[in-house]
Design an enzyme around this catalytic site. Structure first.
Site, short mmCIF file in Angstrom:
data_model
loop_
_atom_site.label_atom_id
_atom_site.label_comp_id
_atom_site.label_asym_id
_atom_site.label_seq_id
_atom_site.Cartn_x
_atom_site.Cartn_y
_atom_site.Cartn_z
N LYS A 51 -5.68 2.66 -5.42
CA LYS A 51 -6.50 2.17 -4.34
C LYS A 51 -6.58 3.22 -3.06
O LYS A 51 -5.69 4.08 -2.93
CB LYS A 51 -6.07 0.74 -3.88
N ARG A 146 1.87 -14.26 0.30
CA ARG A 146 0.46 -13.40 0.90
C ARG A 146 -0.62 -13.89 -0.03
O ARG A 146 -1.44 -14.35 0.44
CB ARG A 146 0.91 -11.69 0.86
N TYR A 275 -2.12 17.03 27.18
CA TYR A 275 -2.47 15.96 28.07
C TYR A 275 -1.20 15.31 28.45
O TYR A 275 -0.03 15.00 27.90
CB TYR A 275 -3.07 14.93 27.19
N MET A 323 -6.96 15.23 20.04
CA MET A 323 -8.08 14.75 18.79
C MET A 323 -8.10 15.99 17.79
O MET A 323 -8.16 15.68 16.86
CB MET A 323 -9.28 14.61 19.50
C1 LIG Z 1 -0.41 -1.24 -3.83
C2 LIG Z 1 0.24 -2.13 -4.95
C3 LIG Z 1 1.01 -1.40 -5.91
C4 LIG Z 1 1.68 -0.10 -5.54
O1 LIG Z 1 2.94 -0.14 -4.63
P1 LIG Z 1 3.55 1.09 -4.51
O2 LIG Z 1 4.61 0.66 -3.41
O3 LIG Z 1 2.79 2.00 -3.77
O4 LIG Z 1 4.16 1.67 -5.65
C5 LIG Z 1 1.61 -2.28 -6.77
N1 LIG Z 1 1.05 -3.40 -7.00
C6 LIG Z 1 0.38 -4.18 -6.13
C7 LIG Z 1 -0.26 -5.59 -6.18
C8 LIG Z 1 -0.08 -3.36 -4.97
O5 LIG Z 1 -1.15 -4.05 -3.95
#
Ligand SMILES: *Cc1c(COP(=O)(O)O)cnc(C)c1O
Length: 378
Positions: A51, A146, A275, A323
């Site tokens: 993701k 969640r 800055y 930046m």
């Molecule tokens: C992002 C995610 C993972 C991976 O988690 P890590 O801590 O990066 O290994 C696994 N399961 C779900 C449902 C996630 O959203």
């Protein structure tokens, strides 16, 4: 102009222009980390979580480097469609499912598997049709509060899903809230709650395939491995734990973010840098200006003193992140020149260490690398 200095700029068509800042992505580190996680959970299938553009590394490239994973996980429909458009054919799961009917139709058309975590998603599937039925991961809320069905609602959802021709198989999953903490009782509590739901489902709809573990649980809680594990951050070579480094775990950094010194100056005691004049020379000091700033993905709140590597030697940030630039105290590093290589994180400087200095986690730094950084896959 070296290859690794090119940045593809869409407005220039096929013409690449040089850029000082680039992210080198090591395909061999990726494969090492995948192999290590497979060894840690040898009985389980492994879903590679890619993701957020593979935690900032490039989702399509990740899918190719990690092609031997049993499935991929993405969070947004567009991420799944991107994989299919690139010709990735392995199973791919939308790990929060879909949020509207139009998305569901697209997900089905692109052969994306679905997490179902709330009743509206069950109802959408009841109204859907698909040439090819999909795997549905029924998500159980065991303590994260969640996403997911409460234990008491899970069997009803499964019974509804089982009737649908669009559902090929129902699997069951949950997600841990504190698997990185060795002393948290929550992980075993969540595991017990999950086991109770899984056995109720076994009685109602048949024994389901299960999945619980994220990176932390893969490496620390073998009793949670079950049928599938879901590996994210560890694939990218960062430690999921505050108390154990990636190197100690045998993980190799996948991304090395580096840039170059673009100016050098000598300061007198009392001179200030950047800055807010936030850094003041206490002694005759040599300051290197480096082409890397918050517009590239360095956190602006990285404090003075945070480490970077200049020509392989550690040097402290001096003054605020701008930046497009940072300033680094290279006093006592006479080899530093305009053009010297500066590693912001990666090989030689763990991203976890930079994240700690910035008061955040590696996930946020890696996801935050912006599109003006050139990526090289080696
Ligand atoms: C992002 C995610 C993972 C991976 O988690 P890590 O801590 O990066 O290994 C696994 N399961 C779900 C449902 C996630 O959203």
């Amino acid at each position: 102009m070296a290859d690794h200095e090119r940045l593809q700029v869409p407005a220039f068509g096929a013409t690449a222009v040089p850029t000082p800042i680039h992210a080198r992505v090591s395909l061999s580190a990726w494969r090492n980390n995948l192999a290590l996680l497979r060894c840690a959970a040898p009985q389980s299938k492994l879903l590679a979580v890619i993701k957020a553009n593979a935690y900032g590394h490039g989702a399509v490239q990740a899918a190719r480097a990690l092609a031997s994973a049993d499935a991929f996980g993405v969070a947004r429909l567009g991420e799944g469609v991107e994989l299919r458009a690139a010709g990735v054919t392995q199973p791919a799961v939308l790990i929060e499912g879909v949020f509207c009917e139009a998305s569901l139709a697209l997900a089905l058309r692109h052969r994306l598997d679905l997490v179902v975590h709330e009743p509206g998603q069950v109802a959408m599937l009841e109204r859907a049709s698909s040439a090819e039925p999909r795997v549905v991961w029924l998500k159980i809320d065991t303590g994260m509060s969640r996403l997911g069905f409460a234990a008491a609602e899970a069997a009803m959802a499964a019974v509804r899903l089982r009737k649908l021709s669009v559902v090929a198989e129902i699997r069951v999953m949950t997600h841990f809230a504190a698997a990185d903490e060795p002393d948290s009782p929550l992980t075993l509590l969540q595991t017990q709650r999950f086991a109770a739901v899984a056995s109720e489902l076994a009685a109602r709809v048949g024994t389901p395939v299960t999945g619980l573990a994220n990176s932390a649980a893969i490496l620390r809680w073998p009793q949670t491995h079950a049928g599938w594990v879901r590996a994210g951050i560890a694939l990218y070579g960062s430690s999921p734990f505050a108390d154990r480094s990636a190197a100690e775990l045998g993980l190799e950094p996948v991304m090395t973010l580096s840039s170059r010194v673009i100016a050098l100056r000598d300061l007198q005691p009392g001179d200030t840098v950047g800055y807010g004049a936030a850094w003041r020379a206490m002694r005759p000091s040599r300051i290197a200006t480096v082409a890397a700033g918050y517009a590239d993905g360095l956190p602006r709140h990285l404090p003075s003193g945070s480490p970077v590597l200049v020509e392989g030697r550690r040097a402290p940030l001096a003054g605020r992140v701008s930046m497009d630039m940072i300033t680094v105290d290279v006093t006592g590093l006479p080899a530093v020149r305009v053009g010297s290589t500066v590693v912001l994180w990666g090989e030689g400087l763990p991203v976890d260490e930079v994240a700690t200095a910035a008061g955040t986690i590696s996930y946020e730094l890696l996801c935050g690398v912006t599109r003006r950084v050139a990526f090289d896959y080696l």
